[in-house]
Motif scaffolding. Sequence first.
Motif, PDB file in Angstrom:
ATOM      1  N   LEU A  12       0.835  -1.200   0.000  1.00  0.00           N
ATOM      2  CA  LEU A  12       0.000   0.000   0.000  1.00  0.00           C
ATOM      3  C   LEU A  12       0.873   1.254   0.000  1.00  0.00           C
ATOM      4  CD1 LEU A  12      -2.843   1.217   0.126  1.00  0.00           C
ATOM      5  CD2 LEU A  12      -2.652   1.108   2.620  1.00  0.00           C
ATOM      6  N   ALA A  13       1.904   1.266   0.807  1.00  0.00           N
ATOM      7  CA  ALA A  13       2.807   2.420   0.854  1.00  0.00           C
ATOM      8  C   ALA A  13       3.539   2.593  -0.479  1.00  0.00           C
ATOM      9  CB  ALA A  13       3.813   2.248   1.990  1.00  0.00           C
ATOM     10  N   VAL A  14       3.994   1.506  -1.074  1.00  0.00           N
ATOM     11  CA  VAL A  14       4.669   1.586  -2.375  1.00  0.00           C
ATOM     12  C   VAL A  14       3.711   2.103  -3.440  1.00  0.00           C
ATOM     13  CG1 VAL A  14       5.724   0.205  -4.207  1.00  0.00           C
ATOM     14  CG2 VAL A  14       6.408  -0.145  -1.835  1.00  0.00           C
ATOM     15  N   ALA A  15       2.476   1.647  -3.433  1.00  0.00           N
ATOM     16  CA  ALA A  15       1.490   2.102  -4.417  1.00  0.00           C
ATOM     17  C   ALA A  15       1.193   3.591  -4.251  1.00  0.00           C
ATOM     18  CB  ALA A  15       0.209   1.283  -4.293  1.00  0.00           C
ATOM     19  N   VAL A  16       1.049   4.047  -3.027  1.00  0.00           N
ATOM     20  CA  VAL A  16       0.768   5.467  -2.788  1.00  0.00           C
ATOM     21  C   VAL A  16       1.957   6.321  -3.214  1.00  0.00           C
ATOM     22  CG1 VAL A  16       0.400   7.184  -0.967  1.00  0.00           C
ATOM     23  CG2 VAL A  16      -0.918   5.069  -0.979  1.00  0.00           C
ATOM     24  N   ILE A  17       3.151   5.918  -2.875  1.00  0.00           N
ATOM     25  CA  ILE A  17       4.349   6.675  -3.238  1.00  0.00           C
ATOM     26  C   ILE A  17       4.520   6.704  -4.756  1.00  0.00           C
ATOM     27  CG2 ILE A  17       6.879   6.668  -3.118  1.00  0.00           C
ATOM     28  CD1 ILE A  17       6.537   5.643  -0.202  1.00  0.00           C
ATOM     29  N   ALA A  18       4.310   5.581  -5.422  1.00  0.00           N
ATOM     30  CA  ALA A  18       4.439   5.536  -6.875  1.00  0.00           C
ATOM     31  C   ALA A  18       3.386   6.408  -7.548  1.00  0.00           C
ATOM     32  CB  ALA A  18       4.329   4.098  -7.365  1.00  0.00           C
ATOM     33  N   THR A  19       2.164   6.392  -7.049  1.00  0.00           N
ATOM     34  CA  THR A  19       1.104   7.218  -7.620  1.00  0.00           C
ATOM     35  C   THR A  19       1.427   8.698  -7.470  1.00  0.00           C
ATOM     36  OG1 THR A  19      -0.533   5.514  -7.125  1.00  0.00           O
ATOM     37  CG2 THR A  19      -1.361   7.740  -7.516  1.00  0.00           C
ATOM     38  N   VAL A  20       1.861   9.108  -6.304  1.00  0.00           N
ATOM     39  CA  VAL A  20       2.227  10.505  -6.076  1.00  0.00           C
ATOM     40  C   VAL A  20       3.386  10.899  -6.988  1.00  0.00           C
ATOM     41  CG1 VAL A  20       3.200  12.122  -4.383  1.00  0.00           C
ATOM     42  CG2 VAL A  20       1.339  10.595  -3.732  1.00  0.00           C
ATOM     43  N   TYR A  21       4.375  10.039  -7.125  1.00  0.00           N
ATOM     44  CA  TYR A  21       5.525  10.307  -7.983  1.00  0.00           C
ATOM     45  C   TYR A  21       5.093  10.514  -9.428  1.00  0.00           C
ATOM     46  CZ  TYR A  21       9.713   9.393 -10.723  1.00  0.00           C
ATOM     47  OH  TYR A  21      10.720   9.476 -11.637  1.00  0.00           O
ATOM     48  N   TYR A  22       4.266   9.613  -9.958  1.00  0.00           N
ATOM     49  CA  TYR A  22       3.865   9.725 -11.356  1.00  0.00           C
ATOM     50  C   TYR A  22       2.938  10.914 -11.595  1.00  0.00           C
ATOM     51  CZ  TYR A  22       6.230   5.506 -12.765  1.00  0.00           C
ATOM     52  OH  TYR A  22       7.194   4.588 -13.061  1.00  0.00           O
ATOM     53  N   VAL A  23       2.136  11.284 -10.622  1.00  0.00           N
ATOM     54  CA  VAL A  23       1.298  12.482 -10.765  1.00  0.00           C
ATOM     55  C   VAL A  23       2.180  13.728 -10.828  1.00  0.00           C
ATOM     56  CG1 VAL A  23      -0.361  13.959  -9.550  1.00  0.00           C
ATOM     57  CG2 VAL A  23      -0.789  11.518  -9.778  1.00  0.00           C
ATOM     58  N   VAL A  25       5.454  13.903 -11.714  1.00  0.00           N
ATOM     59  CA  VAL A  25       6.227  13.865 -12.957  1.00  0.00           C
ATOM     60  C   VAL A  25       5.325  14.202 -14.148  1.00  0.00           C
ATOM     61  CG1 VAL A  25       7.485  12.349 -14.542  1.00  0.00           C
ATOM     62  CG2 VAL A  25       8.007  12.325 -12.106  1.00  0.00           C
ATOM     63  N   GLY A  26       4.128  13.645 -14.175  1.00  0.00           N
ATOM     64  CA  GLY A  26       3.202  13.950 -15.257  1.00  0.00           C
ATOM     65  C   GLY A  26       2.825  15.413 -15.286  1.00  0.00           C
ATOM     66  N   ALA A  27       2.609  16.000 -14.134  1.00  0.00           N
ATOM     67  CA  ALA A  27       2.248  17.418 -14.075  1.00  0.00           C
ATOM     68  C   ALA A  27       3.412  18.302 -14.519  1.00  0.00           C
ATOM     69  CB  ALA A  27       1.815  17.789 -12.658  1.00  0.00           C
ATOM     70  N   LEU A  28       4.627  17.913 -14.207  1.00  0.00           N
ATOM     71  CA  LEU A  28       5.776  18.723 -14.585  1.00  0.00           C
ATOM     72  C   LEU A  28       6.101  18.624 -16.073  1.00  0.00           C
ATOM     73  CD1 LEU A  28       8.209  18.107 -11.598  1.00  0.00           C
ATOM     74  CD2 LEU A  28       6.969  20.197 -12.132  1.00  0.00           C
ATOM     75  N   PHE A  29       6.080  17.419 -16.614  1.00  0.00           N
ATOM     76  CA  PHE A  29       6.525  17.221 -17.986  1.00  0.00           C
ATOM     77  C   PHE A  29       5.412  17.319 -19.025  1.00  0.00           C
ATOM     78  CE2 PHE A  29      10.000  15.203 -15.655  1.00  0.00           C
ATOM     79  CZ  PHE A  29      11.076  15.847 -16.253  1.00  0.00           C
ATOM     80  N   TYR A  30       4.165  17.132 -18.622  1.00  0.00           N
ATOM     81  CA  TYR A  30       3.059  17.130 -19.577  1.00  0.00           C
ATOM     82  C   TYR A  30       2.034  18.217 -19.250  1.00  0.00           C
ATOM     83  CZ  TYR A  30       5.097  12.725 -20.959  1.00  0.00           C
ATOM     84  OH  TYR A  30       5.970  11.767 -21.388  1.00  0.00           O
ATOM     85  N   ARG A  31       2.473  19.287 -18.635  1.00  0.00           N
ATOM     86  CA  ARG A  31       1.571  20.360 -18.220  1.00  0.00           C
ATOM     87  C   ARG A  31       0.825  20.955 -19.411  1.00  0.00           C
ATOM     88  NH1 ARG A  31       4.630  24.554 -15.009  1.00  0.00           N
ATOM     89  NH2 ARG A  31       4.711  22.776 -13.615  1.00  0.00           N
ATOM     90  N   GLN A  32       1.532  21.232 -20.506  1.00  0.00           N
ATOM     91  CA  GLN A  32       0.891  21.857 -21.660  1.00  0.00           C
ATOM     92  C   GLN A  32      -0.129  20.911 -22.300  1.00  0.00           C
ATOM     93  OE1 GLN A  32       1.313  25.051 -22.425  1.00  0.00           O
ATOM     94  NE2 GLN A  32      -0.314  24.805 -23.905  1.00  0.00           N
ATOM     95  N   GLU A  33       0.197  19.627 -22.414  1.00  0.00           N
ATOM     96  CA  GLU A  33      -0.736  18.670 -22.987  1.00  0.00           C
ATOM     97  C   GLU A  33      -1.982  18.511 -22.122  1.00  0.00           C
ATOM     98  OE1 GLU A  33       2.489  18.215 -22.748  1.00  0.00           O
ATOM     99  OE2 GLU A  33       3.232  17.648 -24.725  1.00  0.00           O
ATOM    100  N   ILE A  34      -1.814  18.540 -20.813  1.00  0.00           N
ATOM    101  CA  ILE A  34      -2.955  18.423 -19.897  1.00  0.00           C
ATOM    102  C   ILE A  34      -3.853  19.650 -20.024  1.00  0.00           C
ATOM    103  CG2 ILE A  34      -3.612  18.349 -17.459  1.00  0.00           C
ATOM    104  CD1 ILE A  34      -1.030  16.695 -17.001  1.00  0.00           C
TER     105      ILE A  34
END
Length: 55
Positions: A12-23, A25-34
């Motif tokens: 559960l902790a690994v899943a939460v940490i991975a989800t936060v990480y990918y959110v 990273v996605g917000a930083l690198f794909y901000r314009q596309e979003i």
Amino acid sequence: MLPHFNWTDYFLAVAVIATVYYVIVGALFYRQEIKTFFGSQNKLWQRAEKPPPNG
């Protein structure tokens, strides 16, 4: 120190940490596309004005 943690808590902790990480990273690198996706007039769930031609 760690015997009171079980595998469920670990995964559960690994899943939460991975989800936060990918959110982040996605917000930083794909901000314009979003922004483009959510701000566009042609939404995926809206019906097209003309149906595609049958062929």
